[in-house]
Scaffold this active site. Sequence first.
Site: not given
Length: 245
Positions: A18, A20, A62, A65, A143, A145, A201
Amino acid sequence: MTDAARFRPADFTAHLFDLDGVVTPTAQVHMHAWERMFSEFLTSRGVREPYTDEDYFTHVDGRPRYDGVRAVLAARGILLPEGDPSDPGEQPVGAETVSGLGNRKNALVLSLLRAEGVSPYPGTVAYLDSLPAGARLAIVSSSRNAREVLEGAGLLDRFEHIVDGNVAAHEDLPGKPAPDTFVHAATLLGVTPARAVVYEDAVSGVRAGAAGGFGAVIGVDRGAGPDELAAAGATLVVQDLEEIA
């Protein structure tokens, strides 16, 4: 749960990270953007129950969006039109649709990243450096991004594949906690899930790794809580990947 001393990265062919909160500390940027967006929106609606960090870890962390938007709204009994991914997200809260709120949050994230930049976790870089030569690496992130963040962190060339929100949408893959994005990354690397390790995470991401039958799921506790990550299916929980480097 696996002991850190018994986990051997060399026993696995592929490593699926992952982004972020595992590779870069951008989870904090996302947390701030979600808090600001939802606080503005809920205040404009006269909702007394404030948005909190518990909302982030329970409903957002996680997940893709727009799924996060839906979950927080549902927790407060608010139903909005889905809208369209092109819905504007400008100040103060953008279009009052699921897509509009999600886009407003994303605009805040990009603004913060461009203003402040991003550096990877030193422990994660040390762990990447410690992996055996020939280890196959991929990013699996909700994400959209991810590529921009990796490029800004100077790590784009470390990973063979990036399975992010854009790939998930293009391939019609359900997001975490479904295992599909991780399984897709393993397939791109030419390995079975049993030969791959997931590093996450978020509780939803750990659940995705556990559901996919991966050889190991390493929970990185950046705030979700070690017990929660273990209960979600982590075979090992650490505070930083440097612990197993």
